[in-house]
Design a protein around this motif. Structure first.
Motif, short mmCIF file in Angstrom:
data_model
loop_
_atom_site.label_atom_id
_atom_site.label_comp_id
_atom_site.label_asym_id
_atom_site.label_seq_id
_atom_site.Cartn_x
_atom_site.Cartn_y
_atom_site.Cartn_z
N PRO A 80 26.22 45.99 37.36
CA PRO A 80 27.29 45.00 37.57
C PRO A 80 26.73 43.68 38.08
CG PRO A 80 27.17 46.49 39.43
CD PRO A 80 26.16 47.00 38.42
N THR A 81 27.56 42.66 38.00
CA THR A 81 27.22 41.39 38.65
C THR A 81 27.57 41.49 40.13
OG1 THR A 81 29.42 40.46 38.27
CG2 THR A 81 27.77 40.16 36.51
N ALA A 82 27.04 40.56 40.90
CA ALA A 82 27.36 40.55 42.33
C ALA A 82 28.86 40.34 42.53
CB ALA A 82 26.56 39.45 43.03
N GLY A 83 29.48 39.51 41.70
CA GLY A 83 30.92 39.27 41.82
C GLY A 83 31.72 40.52 41.55
N SER A 84 31.36 41.26 40.51
CA SER A 84 32.06 42.51 40.21
C SER A 84 31.90 43.52 41.35
CB SER A 84 31.52 43.12 38.91
OG SER A 84 31.78 42.28 37.82
N ALA A 85 30.68 43.59 41.90
CA ALA A 85 30.45 44.51 43.01
C ALA A 85 31.33 44.15 44.21
CB ALA A 85 28.97 44.50 43.39
N ARG A 86 31.39 42.87 44.56
CA ARG A 86 32.20 42.46 45.71
C ARG A 86 33.68 42.80 45.50
NH1 ARG A 86 28.77 37.91 45.68
NH2 ARG A 86 30.30 36.77 44.41
N ARG A 87 34.18 42.61 44.28
CA ARG A 87 35.59 42.87 44.01
C ARG A 87 35.94 44.35 44.13
NH1 ARG A 87 34.66 38.75 40.20
NH2 ARG A 87 34.23 40.23 38.53
N ALA A 103 22.43 48.05 44.38
CA ALA A 103 22.88 49.04 45.37
C ALA A 103 24.29 49.53 45.06
CB ALA A 103 22.83 48.44 46.77
N PHE A 104 25.19 48.61 44.70
CA PHE A 104 26.54 49.02 44.36
C PHE A 104 26.55 49.85 43.08
CE2 PHE A 104 30.42 48.58 41.93
CZ PHE A 104 31.38 48.95 42.86
N ALA A 159 37.21 58.96 48.92
CA ALA A 159 37.41 60.27 49.54
C ALA A 159 36.12 60.89 50.04
CB ALA A 159 38.09 61.21 48.56
N ASP A 160 34.99 60.56 49.43
CA ASP A 160 33.72 61.21 49.76
C ASP A 160 32.65 60.16 50.03
OD1 ASP A 160 34.43 64.14 48.92
OD2 ASP A 160 35.04 62.88 47.24
N TYR A 161 31.76 60.48 50.95
CA TYR A 161 30.67 59.58 51.27
C TYR A 161 29.45 59.93 50.42
CZ TYR A 161 26.74 57.46 53.69
OH TYR A 161 25.60 56.74 53.97
N LEU A 162 28.97 58.95 49.65
CA LEU A 162 27.77 59.11 48.82
C LEU A 162 26.84 57.92 48.99
CD1 LEU A 162 29.61 60.63 45.80
CD2 LEU A 162 27.65 61.69 46.89
N GLY A 163 26.82 57.40 50.20
CA GLY A 163 26.02 56.22 50.48
C GLY A 163 24.55 56.54 50.67
#
Length: 268
Positions: A136-143, A167-168, A192-196
């Motif tokens: 994705p682009t940075a803009g798409s990730a932020r949105r 990262a996103f 719902a789930d953490y996958l960080g």
């Protein structure tokens, strides 16, 4: 491909996912027409509904590759494979995990994903999911940050701007692969789930699942998720474009067990 039964390839062992990647050609002007006769009526209907030729070709190639691979693992000719879906475990809708019926032995678990010319097929002996997306682009990730688990949002917000797209993207495909493996898709909700990225103070990841990113594929990010209590191993193989046009690709696929092989150990 030949309609004669073929000896099936061995399924991956416990804790292993076979990952097959194939790139769609830039156009459909191959050495011979793509073998769309191997596809089912539902797949043909989806192909006819695409408006963009590139999307139509990517879908077609992905499903030809899927059927040829499942044929190699099951010994059933591609056109005779019975593909279905289990009910969604969350809402009982007809969009749960994909199923292969009518095999002589235990059927393989499998998952398919495709995006912008690249298709990824995962095969295992336990429930799994795979996902691939264009970076994705940075803009798409932020949105899209608002849709994530709160801990994931905090992690991404702390990153430099230039690292956000990768990262996103890697996080999102981990989520999609996991939700496909569950069979719920996004109706479960991405938060719902953490996958960080994990680390001190981070919430625990989903219990009973191993979720990992795959190496980058030229502008794409991808991940696999396997129901397992230990970190799973991936064995990645590439399907050359010409195999899509072969009259019978079973022997070529079988030979790939000793060629185009790489093994990956990455986080998650």
């Amino acid at each position: 491909m030949s309609e004669a039964p073929m000896p099936p390839m061995a399924l991956p062992g416990p804790g292993v996912v076979h990952v097959w990647t194939v790139r769609a050609p830039l156009d459909d002007g191959g050495p011979r027409p793509l073998p769309t006769g191997e596809l089912g009526s539902a797949e043909a209907g989806r192909i006819a509904a695409f408006r963009r030729p590139r999307d139509r070709l990517t879908y077609t190639v992905a499903h030809i590759a899927l059927r040829r691979l499942l044929s190699a693992y099951s010994g059933i000719p591609p056109g005779r494979l019975r593909l279905d879906r289990a009910p969604c475990p969350r809402c009982a809708g007809e969009h749960g995990p994909p199923l292969l019926s009518g095999t002589a032995g235990p059927p393989p678990h499998f998952s398919l994903s495709h995006s912008h010319g690249l298709a990824v097929v995962g095969v295992a002996c336990a429930p799994l999911g795979v996902d691939v997306q264009r970076l994705p682009t940075a803009g798409s990730a932020r949105r899209c940050l608002h849709a994530l688990h709160p801990a994931e949002r905090r992690e991404l917000a702390a990153l430099p701007e230039e690292r956000l797209p990768t990262a996103f993207g890697e996080l999102w495909v981990r989520k999609e692969a996991y939700l496909k493996g569950l069979g719920t898709g996004l109706c479960r909700g991405a938060a719902a789930d953490y996958l960080g990225a994990g680390g001190p103070g981070a919430p625990p990841p989903p219990e009973g699942w191993s979720v990992r990113n795959l190496p980058a594929h030229g502008g794409h990010v991808a991940a696999t998720a396997l129901r397992a209590d230990v970190v799973h191993r991936t064995v990645a193989r590439r399907l050359p474009e010409e195999w899509l046009y072969a009259e019978d690709a079973t022997d070529l696929i079988d030979g790939a067990r000793t060629r185009h092989r790489t093994r990956h150990r990455t986080r998650h």
